[in-house]
Design an enzyme around this catalytic site. Structure first.
Site, PDB file in Angstrom:
ATOM      1  N   HIS A 108      28.355  32.789  31.642  1.00 62.69           N
ATOM      2  CA  HIS A 108      27.003  32.665  31.108  1.00 62.69           C
ATOM      3  C   HIS A 108      26.992  32.261  29.636  1.00 62.69           C
ATOM      4  CE1 HIS A 108      25.862  34.445  34.961  1.00 62.69           C
ATOM      5  NE2 HIS A 108      24.787  33.732  34.765  1.00 62.69           N
ATOM      6  N   HIS A 166      40.296  39.661  38.348  1.00 61.72           N
ATOM      7  CA  HIS A 166      40.102  40.208  36.998  1.00 61.72           C
ATOM      8  C   HIS A 166      39.146  41.388  37.014  1.00 61.72           C
ATOM      9  CE1 HIS A 166      39.092  40.654  32.783  1.00 61.72           C
ATOM     10  NE2 HIS A 166      40.211  40.016  32.539  1.00 61.72           N
ATOM     11  N   GLU A 196      39.814  45.232  36.148  1.00 61.85           N
ATOM     12  CA  GLU A 196      38.829  45.840  35.254  1.00 61.85           C
ATOM     13  C   GLU A 196      37.515  46.194  35.942  1.00 61.85           C
ATOM     14  OE1 GLU A 196      38.411  43.416  31.721  1.00 61.85           O
ATOM     15  OE2 GLU A 196      40.577  43.418  31.400  1.00 61.85           O
ATOM     16  N   HIS A 228      47.718  39.059  32.648  1.00 56.55           N
ATOM     17  CA  HIS A 228      47.373  40.107  33.621  1.00 56.55           C
ATOM     18  C   HIS A 228      48.348  40.095  34.800  1.00 56.55           C
ATOM     19  CE1 HIS A 228      43.749  41.687  31.880  1.00 56.55           C
ATOM     20  NE2 HIS A 228      43.160  40.507  31.829  1.00 56.55           N
TER      21      HIS A 228
END
Ligand code: CO
Length: 281
Positions: A108, A166, A196, A228
């Site tokens: 966004h 993620h 997360e 990650h």
């Protein structure tokens, strides 16, 4: 009559005179792991094959990544710098393709800045943004099927495959659950969790315990197998997914491959890019 001709002349000189110059900007979070960048190269190859005459540029949205990469080589552009450069070079129609997995906070932010460029006087004639991987209604099913096409060939039916997304606290994070359900329908031993957000590693552990699975392949569900994937998924630290699952008695094999490296998945991003290019008329 003469006045009319003069007026038309002015109108034409304003916009119509500029030759059309199309461009594509690929916008990714970026990664500090050099080996992980081959996933980006794979996507770039596919984009160039689909649009052979259109220049393709890159931008990384993460300031931290840009700074770190700038220490040892050319500092990559942010989306804003890349677009300003393209505007300056006379590009008229630009398609920006997000390499995000879901339309969360980062996507966004990207959309906001792309919109800002659409509003500039004497700028691009059009600029469009292609959606993230999980964008339209068909993308959940499409992505689930694409992921299954890229499972390790040595995986036996009794082995689990655990994808690590993620995750986010953005409402769009619910798409991870939707994908997890879809994967489970196609193959009950293919699981998905996120670092997360939800579902998390605890949900994965519960499923593995219920089914008594003893071996699992661990694969990142992110565009690149970066930090990650290397640390939170496959790392040696006691809190990596590999360590947690091995303490539960599940033998783990990490597969360090990003989703942009999997042609069938990259194809879905490409599809969104084609939609963005198509609306750029
Ligand atoms: Co992160």
């Amino acid at each position: 009559m003469i006045l009319l001709l003069v007026l038309c002349g002015i109108a034409e000189a304003g916009h119509g005179d500029r030759p059309e110059k199309r461009g594509i900007l690929l916008a990714a979070f970026g990664t500090t792991v050099p080996e992980a960048r081959n996933a980006y190269s794979n996507l770039e190859r596919m984009v160039k094959e689909a649009f052979p005459r259109v220049p393709v540029r890159w931008a990384y949205t993460s300031r931290m990544v840009r700074e770190k990469m700038g220490e040892s080589g050319r500092r990559p552009d942010s989306v804003e710098t890349a677009l300003a450069r393209m505007m300056d070079e006379g590009f008229t129609r630009v398609a920006v393709q997000s390499l995000h997995t879901i339309g969360g906070w980062e996507f966004h932010d990207l959309a906001r800045n792309v919109r800002a460029f659409a509003g500039m006087a004497d700028g691009f004639k059009s600029i469009n943004l292609g959606g993230p991987l999980l964008n339209g209604a068909g993308d959940i099913d499409r992505t689930a099927r694409a992921l299954l096409r890229h499972l390790p060939p040595e995986r036996r039916l009794e082995d689990a495959v655990v994808f690590m997304g993620h995750g986010t606290d953005h409402p769009a994070g619910a798409l991870y659950t939707a994908l997890m359900v879809e994967l489970g329908k196609l193959d009950s031993r293919v699981l998905l969790g996120t670092v997360e957000g939800r579902p998390g590693i605890e949900d994965v552990r519960v499923r593995l315990r219920e089914t008594g699975i003893k071996e699992a392949y661990l694969i990142p569900f992110m565009a690149v197998a970066g930090d990650h994937a290397r640390n939170d998924l496959a790392g040696d630290a006691p809190d990596s997914w590999r360590s947690i699952l091995e303490r539960d008695g599940v033998q783990c094999t990490p597969v360090l491959m990003g989703t942009a490296e999997m042609d069938s998945v990259a194809e879905i991003w490409l599809r969104h890019l084609k939609e963005a290019v198509e609306t750029n008329r």
